[in-house]
Design an enzyme around this catalytic site. Structure first.
Site, short mmCIF file in Angstrom:
data_model
loop_
_atom_site.label_atom_id
_atom_site.label_comp_id
_atom_site.label_asym_id
_atom_site.label_seq_id
_atom_site.Cartn_x
_atom_site.Cartn_y
_atom_site.Cartn_z
N ARG B 123 -15.28 -21.02 -10.46
CA ARG B 123 -14.55 -20.17 -11.44
C ARG B 123 -15.44 -19.11 -11.69
O ARG B 123 -15.33 -18.29 -12.82
CB ARG B 123 -14.55 -21.24 -12.70
CG ARG B 123 -13.80 -22.17 -12.85
CD ARG B 123 -13.19 -22.79 -14.17
NE ARG B 123 -12.60 -24.16 -14.08
CZ ARG B 123 -13.01 -25.33 -14.18
NH1 ARG B 123 -14.37 -25.40 -14.41
NH2 ARG B 123 -12.40 -26.20 -14.02
N LYS B 145 -10.30 -4.87 -8.26
CA LYS B 145 -9.16 -5.70 -8.00
C LYS B 145 -9.39 -6.42 -6.79
O LYS B 145 -10.15 -5.84 -5.55
CB LYS B 145 -7.73 -4.48 -7.74
CG LYS B 145 -7.30 -4.05 -8.88
CD LYS B 145 -6.24 -3.17 -8.66
CE LYS B 145 -5.33 -2.70 -9.80
NZ LYS B 145 -4.23 -1.64 -9.30
N GLU B 187 -7.70 9.53 -0.42
CA GLU B 187 -7.86 8.99 -1.83
C GLU B 187 -9.05 9.87 -2.38
O GLU B 187 -9.13 10.09 -3.47
CB GLU B 187 -8.58 7.73 -1.53
CG GLU B 187 -7.67 6.68 -1.09
CD GLU B 187 -6.49 6.35 -2.11
OE1 GLU B 187 -6.53 6.82 -3.24
OE2 GLU B 187 -5.58 5.25 -1.43
N LYS B 228 -13.39 7.29 -10.20
CA LYS B 228 -12.57 5.88 -10.07
C LYS B 228 -13.35 5.19 -11.38
O LYS B 228 -12.51 4.28 -12.25
CB LYS B 228 -12.39 5.29 -9.05
CG LYS B 228 -11.72 3.87 -8.92
CD LYS B 228 -11.07 3.36 -7.83
CE LYS B 228 -10.16 1.98 -8.22
NZ LYS B 228 -9.71 1.64 -7.05
N GLU B 238 -5.47 -2.25 -16.06
CA GLU B 238 -4.43 -1.13 -15.74
C GLU B 238 -3.36 -1.37 -16.81
O GLU B 238 -2.09 -1.72 -16.37
CB GLU B 238 -3.83 -1.51 -14.30
CG GLU B 238 -2.95 -0.56 -13.75
CD GLU B 238 -2.81 -0.91 -12.17
OE1 GLU B 238 -2.88 -1.79 -11.59
OE2 GLU B 238 -2.45 0.16 -11.68
N ARG B 242 -5.10 3.97 -16.22
CA ARG B 242 -5.49 3.68 -14.89
C ARG B 242 -4.56 3.81 -13.74
O ARG B 242 -4.59 4.19 -12.56
CB ARG B 242 -6.11 2.13 -14.69
CG ARG B 242 -6.40 1.83 -13.41
CD ARG B 242 -7.33 0.39 -13.20
NE ARG B 242 -7.65 0.07 -12.06
CZ ARG B 242 -8.41 -1.07 -11.66
NH1 ARG B 242 -8.99 -1.49 -12.64
NH2 ARG B 242 -8.87 -1.23 -10.41
N ASN B 246 -2.49 5.82 -9.00
CA ASN B 246 -1.56 5.58 -8.05
C ASN B 246 -0.93 6.99 -7.79
O ASN B 246 0.23 7.14 -7.01
CB ASN B 246 -0.43 4.67 -8.94
CG ASN B 246 -1.03 3.10 -8.98
OD1 ASN B 246 -1.64 2.80 -8.09
ND2 ASN B 246 -0.72 2.64 -10.11
N HIS B 249 1.18 6.93 -4.63
CA HIS B 249 1.06 5.57 -4.10
C HIS B 249 2.47 5.01 -3.94
O HIS B 249 2.79 3.98 -3.57
CB HIS B 249 -0.11 4.77 -4.78
CG HIS B 249 -1.28 4.79 -4.33
ND1 HIS B 249 -1.95 6.19 -4.17
CD2 HIS B 249 -2.22 4.02 -3.74
CE1 HIS B 249 -3.19 6.03 -3.74
NE2 HIS B 249 -3.46 4.65 -3.37
N HIS B 253 3.53 3.46 -0.63
CA HIS B 253 3.84 2.28 -0.46
C HIS B 253 5.03 2.12 0.18
O HIS B 253 5.38 0.99 0.94
CB HIS B 253 3.62 1.43 -1.71
CG HIS B 253 2.07 1.22 -2.32
ND1 HIS B 253 1.83 1.05 -3.52
CD2 HIS B 253 1.01 1.10 -1.49
CE1 HIS B 253 0.59 0.72 -3.69
NE2 HIS B 253 0.13 0.82 -2.45
N HIS B 268 -2.50 3.39 5.07
CA HIS B 268 -2.43 3.20 3.91
C HIS B 268 -2.81 4.74 3.48
O HIS B 268 -2.00 5.30 2.87
CB HIS B 268 -3.39 2.32 3.19
CG HIS B 268 -3.35 2.39 1.69
ND1 HIS B 268 -2.18 2.22 0.85
CD2 HIS B 268 -4.21 2.88 0.78
CE1 HIS B 268 -2.62 2.50 -0.32
NE2 HIS B 268 -3.86 2.94 -0.30
#
Lengths: 370, 370
Positions: B123, B145, B187, B228, B238, B242, B246, B249, B253, B268
């Site tokens: 955990r 993330k 980025e 960031k 998010e 945040r 994107n 993005h 994507h 990417h």
């Protein structure tokens, strides 16, 4: 119909545990009230599905909640990676979003599995517990521990993840086998023994009513949930006092492991019952606890039909060496030192993190030879 | 040797990002300073292992840190359940405890996979990132993330989980293919475009030095990490601002998905470059952004060798219908409404959550016909 609400205070992650009769049939409206507009993935096992799925599904439908159902095989073997993947892919495949909910309908295995899936789908969805065993209602559904087993041991993979709502339907316990109810009761008694002597005395006087249902059962479950909720609120991630909840569990886990987790020999709550009796007798031996308190504990556990001696376990004899190996592997061991929950008497448990392995072994040796 | 430290402020989960040369060879001492006494599981991929594993392992050994190494195949295909299970079982099998660390040595795939393993073993164990690509250093290693792909889509399973330390070794970038460096640079430019026009102007003047290494590279990475980190500190999970990260993005994507995630056609960062150019041109079309700003963005991205038009993508033509389908499936879509990051000009991006799908489709149709 009696019902009670326990609030688990965890800041922005606080939630209610509702305890009482009829909650299965009210699942839809209760969930809609807390998570308006959410769709749900209902996770359950084959046994529970047979008895309760129709009631819960119908209630969700009446409340206008879209449902995707996942039924897994009953039993501990479902707490594994393959099954987790199956649940997760089903939830994702149903295109549920973060604001939608995974609902666990079942015992501890289902709660752990479904809760872990809720924790990791889209990095965290909403989560609702509908525990249908006494053990799950008073223990595993409260506190946010979720997870699966590793090939190297139980509960080694998981997340701390809190539900938004717990519905502890006390009437679901009417269909539990007596042995399973008693096993869950070991955890109820534990809360009295940890820090509430008055609750333990109340249980001594009222346990028959707790077993037969009605207000005493609701009361016992509510007081247990409150005790666990208070402990969890004080120490969510088990860095301190939460360890008290492990009273009886270090011995208990070792006994379960030594029995190869064979439920015919010993289920978890029975291991906790014996472990709790052992923790009290060990405390007596260390001069920490009055002998009459240990005897009272043993008497009560025996009265409800729980085992209290290692020799009560059917099947071949266990060895002190084997038990010590399992105790050493217990994940509560930190960098080699033995931590035990010991007691100064009923309602006066404490964390001892300096227990000598030799004294534990000597004690077990004597227990095994009686 | 130039180096900088960025502090990510997240209360009790705050941590440092060290950026500079020579950090691979200092990994042992740096980790020992933050996590004294911890053992580590070092997770990397076959490509990175060939170039950097010996340096990092030797450094850990010099610092007296016990190491278990897990090498997985390079590439996005390692972000899956089977591989996660392999990493988790190896870590558990090595008997690492909560106080021990999983160390991710590699690009975004390794960071996401290893970080998720760290999040769920017992955990939650300690976690250290050693990103070896520009993309990982300025983006995926910052912000917590972690996760894997579902059979239904990318990054749909995971956890928010912060490291205790990030070592961004800028000299590791010397071995990156230029195309991959440029993709990561998309980025970097993004941070200027979101909210720091001065940084974008600095990049216009200094991008050649950033590409060739030395203090300008360290500066660009540090400013990107700071941007960031500030955004993440303000909105860890998010729920709001945040989402600005994107920028480029949603289009990006969709382009990646329409290319079947075929890295020969589009990686990417290239998707982000085209997406960023599209977001600016779409903002011009909506009357939100001066045309000269969109032109400046396109000029700069082209200068560093990045694509800026859908027609820059090699292989068969893409259709507006297909792109719209992918945009509709993007997980940032909330209950059916289209959310886009649009802009009022360089350094002035904002979240628009009411964008009409018809206008997006019309815009894409025109882009595709040029």
């Amino acid at each position: 119909m009696t019902s009670q609400t326990i609030r688990v205070e965890l800041g922005t992650r606080s939630y209610d545990i509702l305890i009482g009769e009829g909650l299965l049939a009210q699942a839809g409206e209760r969930i809609a009230a807390v998570l308006p507009g959410a769709r749900v993935a209902l996770v359950t096992d084959e046994n529970v599905a047979r008895i309760h799925l129709e009631t819960v599904s119908a209630s969700l439908e009446r409340a206008g909640i879209g449902v995707t159902t996942v039924v897994v095989p009953a039993g501990e073997a479902s707490k594994k990676f393959d099954r987790l993947q199956e649940v997760v892919e089903t939830v994702v495949g149903a295109r549920l979003e973060r604001g939608d909910a995974v609902v666990a309908l079942g015992g501890g295995v289902i709660g752990d599995l479904a809760g872990f899936a809720a924790a990791i789908v889209r990095r965290g969805m909403r989560f609702v517990q509908i525990p249908t065993t006494l053990l799950a209602q008073v223990d595993s559904s409260v506190g946010g521990k979720t997870g699966i087993n590793s090939r190297h041991g139980k509960n080694l993979v998981g997340a701390f993840y809190q539900p938004q709502l717990v519905l502890a339907a006390t009437d679901a316990l009417d269909t539990l086998p007596r042995r399973e109810f008693a096993a869950g009761y070991a955890e109820v008694a534990k809360y009295g023994l940890i820090g509430d002597a008055a609750f333990f005395a109340w249980l001594e006087a009222n346990w028959q009513d707790v077993f037969s249902g009605g207000p005493a059962r609701t009361e016992a479950i509510a007081r247990s949930c409150q005790a666990k909720a208070d402990t969890v609120a004080a120490d969510e991630r088990e860095t301190g006092e939460r360890a008290l909840l492990n009273l009886g569990h270090t011995f208990g886990h070792a006994l379960e492991a030594a029995c190869g987790y064979d439920a015919d020999r010993l289920v978890h709550g029975e291991g906790v019952a014996i472990g709790t009796a052992l923790a009290h007798r060990f405390s007596v031996e260390l001069g920490l606890c009055p002998a009459e308190d240990a005897e009272r504990v043993e008497r009560h556990l025996q009265a409800v039909g729980l085992p209290t001696r290692i020799s009560d376990i059917p099947g071949g004899p266990l060895s002190a060496d084997e038990l010590m190996t399992h105790i050493g592997q217990d994940k509560k061991v930190k960098r080699g030192r033995l931590t035990f929950i010991l007691t100064h008497g009923i309602g006066r448990s404490f964390i001892a993190d300096d227990v000598s392995p030799e004294r534990v072994r000597d004690f077990l040796q004597r227990e095994l030879s009686t």
